[in-house]
Design a protein around this motif. Structure first.
Motif, mmCIF file in Angstrom:
data_model
loop_
_atom_site.group_PDB
_atom_site.id
_atom_site.type_symbol
_atom_site.label_atom_id
_atom_site.label_comp_id
_atom_site.label_asym_id
_atom_site.label_seq_id
_atom_site.Cartn_x
_atom_site.Cartn_y
_atom_site.Cartn_z
ATOM 1 N N UNK A 1 62.415 7.869 -34.692
ATOM 2 C CA UNK A 1 61.370 8.878 -34.760
ATOM 3 C C UNK A 1 61.709 9.858 -35.884
ATOM 4 N N UNK A 2 60.744 10.064 -36.776
ATOM 5 C CA UNK A 2 60.914 10.956 -37.918
ATOM 6 C C UNK A 2 59.727 11.918 -37.955
ATOM 7 N N UNK A 3 59.908 13.094 -37.369
ATOM 8 C CA UNK A 3 58.835 14.081 -37.277
ATOM 9 C C UNK A 3 58.381 14.530 -38.665
ATOM 10 N N UNK A 4 59.313 14.694 -39.597
ATOM 11 C CA UNK A 4 58.938 15.108 -40.954
ATOM 12 C C UNK A 4 58.042 14.061 -41.607
ATOM 13 N N UNK A 5 58.356 12.796 -41.415
ATOM 14 C CA UNK A 5 57.499 11.731 -41.941
ATOM 15 C C UNK A 5 56.148 11.756 -41.238
ATOM 16 N N UNK A 6 56.144 11.979 -39.924
ATOM 17 C CA UNK A 6 54.898 12.083 -39.179
ATOM 18 C C UNK A 6 54.014 13.196 -39.711
ATOM 19 N N UNK A 7 54.621 14.316 -40.045
ATOM 20 C CA UNK A 7 53.863 15.430 -40.615
ATOM 21 C C UNK A 7 53.263 15.024 -41.957
ATOM 22 N N UNK A 8 54.048 14.361 -42.788
ATOM 23 C CA UNK A 8 53.570 13.917 -44.094
ATOM 24 C C UNK A 8 52.394 12.951 -43.941
ATOM 25 N N UNK A 9 52.506 12.007 -43.021
ATOM 26 C CA UNK A 9 51.447 11.032 -42.765
ATOM 27 C C UNK A 9 50.199 11.749 -42.240
ATOM 28 N N UNK A 10 50.392 12.696 -41.315
ATOM 29 C CA UNK A 10 49.267 13.446 -40.751
ATOM 30 C C UNK A 10 48.524 14.203 -41.844
ATOM 31 N N UNK A 11 49.250 14.914 -42.678
ATOM 32 C CA UNK A 11 48.621 15.697 -43.744
ATOM 33 C C UNK A 11 47.835 14.780 -44.687
ATOM 34 N N UNK A 12 48.406 13.645 -45.033
ATOM 35 C CA UNK A 12 47.769 12.739 -45.985
ATOM 36 C C UNK A 12 46.577 11.987 -45.403
ATOM 37 N N UNK A 13 46.596 11.698 -44.100
ATOM 38 C CA UNK A 13 45.595 10.798 -43.528
ATOM 39 C C UNK A 13 44.714 11.387 -42.431
ATOM 40 N N UNK A 14 45.164 12.442 -41.775
ATOM 41 C CA UNK A 14 44.481 12.916 -40.569
ATOM 42 C C UNK A 14 43.933 14.332 -40.681
ATOM 43 N N UNK A 15 44.553 15.143 -41.514
ATOM 44 C CA UNK A 15 44.243 16.576 -41.505
ATOM 45 C C UNK A 15 42.830 16.900 -41.972
ATOM 46 N N UNK A 16 42.197 16.028 -42.726
ATOM 47 C CA UNK A 16 40.833 16.350 -43.169
ATOM 48 C C UNK A 16 39.870 16.438 -41.984
ATOM 49 N N UNK A 17 40.110 15.668 -40.938
ATOM 50 C CA UNK A 17 39.277 15.733 -39.726
ATOM 51 C C UNK A 17 39.955 16.517 -38.601
ATOM 52 N N UNK A 18 41.288 16.583 -38.609
ATOM 53 C CA UNK A 18 42.028 17.175 -37.490
ATOM 54 C C UNK A 18 42.895 18.358 -37.919
ATOM 55 N N UNK A 19 42.386 19.201 -38.802
ATOM 56 C CA UNK A 19 43.154 20.356 -39.249
ATOM 57 C C UNK A 19 43.520 21.248 -38.056
ATOM 58 N N UNK A 20 44.785 21.569 -37.955
ATOM 59 C CA UNK A 20 45.323 22.392 -36.863
ATOM 60 C C UNK A 20 44.972 21.853 -35.484
ATOM 61 N N UNK A 21 44.863 20.521 -35.380
ATOM 62 C CA UNK A 21 44.602 19.906 -34.084
ATOM 63 C C UNK A 21 43.152 19.917 -33.655
ATOM 64 N N UNK A 22 42.275 20.416 -34.500
ATOM 65 C CA UNK A 22 40.856 20.436 -34.166
ATOM 66 C C UNK A 22 40.225 19.094 -34.540
ATOM 67 N N UNK A 23 38.921 18.982 -34.372
ATOM 68 C CA UNK A 23 38.200 17.761 -34.722
ATOM 69 C C UNK A 23 36.876 18.189 -35.346
ATOM 70 N N UNK A 24 36.720 17.959 -36.644
ATOM 71 C CA UNK A 24 35.507 18.405 -37.328
ATOM 72 C C UNK A 24 34.322 17.480 -37.067
#
Length: 86
Positions: A1-24
Motif C-alpha cells: 500500500x502506497x498512500x502517496x501513490x494513491x494520492x497522485x493517482x487520485x489527483x490525476x484521474x479522479x479529482x476532476x469529478x471528486x474534488x475534496x471527496x465530493x461528486x460533481x
C-alpha cells in the motif's frame, strides 16, 4: 500500500469529478465516510472494484491503471474519507 501513490493517482484521474471527496456529476454520491458506508463502498475491495469497472457516469479505469495503482487509490480514498477529506 502506497498512500502517496494513491494520492497522485487520485489527483490525476479522479479529482476532476471528486474534488475534496465530493461528486460533481451525482452530488449525493460523495466519497465521504458516511456515504461510502451507506453505499457499501467502505472497503478497499469494493472501491477497487468500482474504480476497475466503473459504474453509470464513472468510467472504468481497469484498462488504464494497474491493479496496484487501483489498490493504492482505494486506500487513499478510505484514508481521506476517515479524515473528512481534510
Amino acid at each position: 500500500m502506497d498512500i502517496a501513490n494513491g494520492q497522485k493517482i487520485f489527483i490525476a484521474n479522479c479529482s476532476s469529478c471528486h474534488i475534496k471527496g465530493n461528486n460533481v456529476i451525482i452530488p449525493e454520491k460523495t466519497l465521504k465516510k458516511e456515504v461510502l458506508a451507506l453505499n457499501g463502498m467502505n472497503t478497499v475491495t469494493s472501491i477497487a472494484y468500482q474504480v476497475t469497472n466503473g459504474k453509470n457516469a464513472m468510467p472504468a479505469f481497469g484498462g488504464r491503471l494497474s491493479e496496484m495503482d487501483i489498490e493504492d487509490v482505494a486506500n487513499y480514498i478510505l484514508k481521506k474519507s476517515r479524515e473528512n477529506w481534510e
